[in-house]
Scaffold this active site. Structure first.
Site, PDB file in Angstrom:
ATOM      1  N   SER A 105     -33.092  41.703 -12.554  1.00  0.00           N
ATOM      2  CA  SER A 105     -32.127  42.395 -11.702  1.00  0.00           C
ATOM      3  C   SER A 105     -32.519  43.852 -11.503  1.00  0.00           C
ATOM      4  CB  SER A 105     -30.741  42.334 -12.342  1.00  0.00           C
ATOM      5  OG  SER A 105     -29.822  43.165 -11.671  1.00  0.00           O
ATOM      6  N   TYR A 127     -31.568  44.937  -4.135  1.00  0.00           N
ATOM      7  CA  TYR A 127     -30.509  45.332  -3.218  1.00  0.00           C
ATOM      8  C   TYR A 127     -31.088  46.431  -2.329  1.00  0.00           C
ATOM      9  CZ  TYR A 127     -26.929  43.118  -6.195  1.00  0.00           C
ATOM     10  OH  TYR A 127     -26.176  42.229  -6.913  1.00  0.00           O
ATOM     11  N   THR A 153     -31.254  40.119  -2.196  1.00  0.00           N
ATOM     12  CA  THR A 153     -29.864  39.655  -2.201  1.00  0.00           C
ATOM     13  C   THR A 153     -29.178  40.109  -0.921  1.00  0.00           C
ATOM     14  OG1 THR A 153     -29.733  39.681  -4.611  1.00  0.00           O
ATOM     15  CG2 THR A 153     -27.654  39.778  -3.408  1.00  0.00           C
ATOM     16  N   LYS A 214     -31.800  35.566  -1.149  1.00  0.00           N
ATOM     17  CA  LYS A 214     -30.755  34.997  -2.010  1.00  0.00           C
ATOM     18  C   LYS A 214     -29.378  35.321  -1.448  1.00  0.00           C
ATOM     19  CE  LYS A 214     -29.085  35.280  -6.812  1.00  0.00           C
ATOM     20  NZ  LYS A 214     -27.741  35.873  -6.569  1.00  0.00           N
ATOM     21  N   HIS A 238     -23.277  34.014  -5.082  1.00  0.00           N
ATOM     22  CA  HIS A 238     -23.225  35.158  -6.001  1.00  0.00           C
ATOM     23  C   HIS A 238     -22.368  34.837  -7.225  1.00  0.00           C
ATOM     24  CE1 HIS A 238     -24.590  39.476  -5.600  1.00  0.00           C
ATOM     25  NE2 HIS A 238     -23.979  39.518  -6.770  1.00  0.00           N
TER      26      HIS A 238
END
Length: 356
Positions: A105, A127, A153, A214, A238
């Site tokens: 992440s 992100y 994402t 994603k 999510h």
């Protein structure tokens, strides 16, 4: 570690600070999407083959050039230092020991270089922030550390409200969150709600890496991502943490697979808790699955060893389920293994049934 499912979560809950557990467990809104996820996988039934030689079963797959011990990857989840003092480093070691792939992440609490040194193959989740240069610096740092793909994402233009998250996060004082020399309290650190398909190509150019997308639930969005240069699609809502009442991934998966018709790898996450859930996802056409919260529970309970044990248990359960449906490898798992059946009232089912 023999714990799994709800027992594993309850053990983790007893060990975690309340704020940490609430953050990990939370869904958005009324938490309907979060709570429906596991039951959606259970709404399918198998139609097993018999008189097949399953004396040897191999769960291994190849995915974007990586040979993995099973089609069960570790999904990107934030702030592992709240679960274990070694944070994402311990997680990476457990995943590596299990012969699996980690998706790190961009909200990690360990420096990316340390995680990379402890990991086997790994991808970096992205992100896209309002200040694109911050994102570019994060990406360049991940590439330099050895990331082999990016995971963009796309279902979080804004962070959804999670009513159960009311306490301050118990983050260690030395948590890094992949810092790039900026104040994370500023608006520049927020996700950019204006991103479009061109963002995929921008990340490819910045990194030189394949980019998976994603957060896709619709077939038309999957096709748009393919046309924009995506290397793979991850069907995801999510973990129920963004739009509440979004369709469970177990029922969004098949239309995406059919639309792409083998053009790209399709992965799926959300509520996958057993080897039979993994088998269901593969029968629906997924190439692999990702596991999120259970990895955090295992990390909290037993650290690196717990993460390895968890992933090993998924592989063992999948191998048994494959043998019992007459499949010797993931390549022999098909849609024909799912049986048309009449669900109990209130159960969500896929409207598309197999043809015989």
């Amino acid at each position: 570690m023999a714990l799994s499912g709800s027992a594993l979560e309850e053990s983790a809950r007893a060990m975690l600070a309340p704020g940490a557990y609430d953050f990990y467990a939370a869904g958005s809104g009324e938490e309907l999407s979060r709570d429906e996820a596991a039951d959606a996988w259970r709404s399918y039934r198998f139609l097993p083959r018999v008189l097949r030689d399953v004396s040897r079963v191999d769960t291994g797959i190849e995915l974007l050039g990586e040979r993995l011990s099973s089609p069960v990857l570790a999904a990107p989840t934030a702030f592992h230092a709240m679960a274990h003092p070694e944070g994402e480093v311990a997680t990476a070691e457990g995943i590596r020991d299990a012969g699996q792939l980690m998706v790190l992440s961009s909200r990690a609490t360990s420096p990316v270089e340390g995680v990379a040194a402890a990991a086997g193959p790994w991808w970096f989740q992205v992100y896209v922030l309002r200040d694109r240069e911050i994102t570019a610096r994060q990406v360049r740092r991940a590439v330099a550390a050895g990331a082999r793909a990016l995971v963009l994402t796309v279902d979080a233009p804004y962070v959804a409200t999670k009513p159960r998250v009311t306490r301050p996060l118990p983050l260690p004082r030395d948590a890094h969150a992949l810092d790039v020399g900026v104040d994370t309290r500023t608006a520049d650190w927020e996700q950019d709600p204006s991103i479009g398909p061109g963002t995929i190509d921008w990340l490819r150019a910045e990194s030189g890496l394949p980019v998976l997308v994603k957060g896709v639930l619709r077939a038309d969005d999957a096709l748009a991502c393919r046309d924009a240069g995506a290397a793979g699609i991850i069907v995801s809502n999510h973990g129920g943490r963004q739009l509440d009442r979004a369709l469970p991934t177990a029922h969004a998966l098949r239309p995406v697979v059919e639309a792409l018709a083998g053009d790209l790898p399709v992965l799926v996450d959300g509520g996958i808790r057993t080897g039979t859930d993994v088998l269901t996802a593969l029968a629906l056409g997924a190439d692999a699955v990702l596991i999120g919260r259970p990895v955090l529970w295992a990390l909290a309970v037993e650290g690196r060893a717990g993460v390895r044990s968890l992933l090993d248990s998924y592989r063992t359960e999948l191998a048994e389920a494959m043998a019992l449906v007459g499949a010797r490898s993931p390549g022999e798992i098909g849609f024909d293994l799912l049986a048309p059946w009449v669900p109990t009232p209130g159960t969500l089912v896929n409207a598309r049934l197999p043809e015989y």
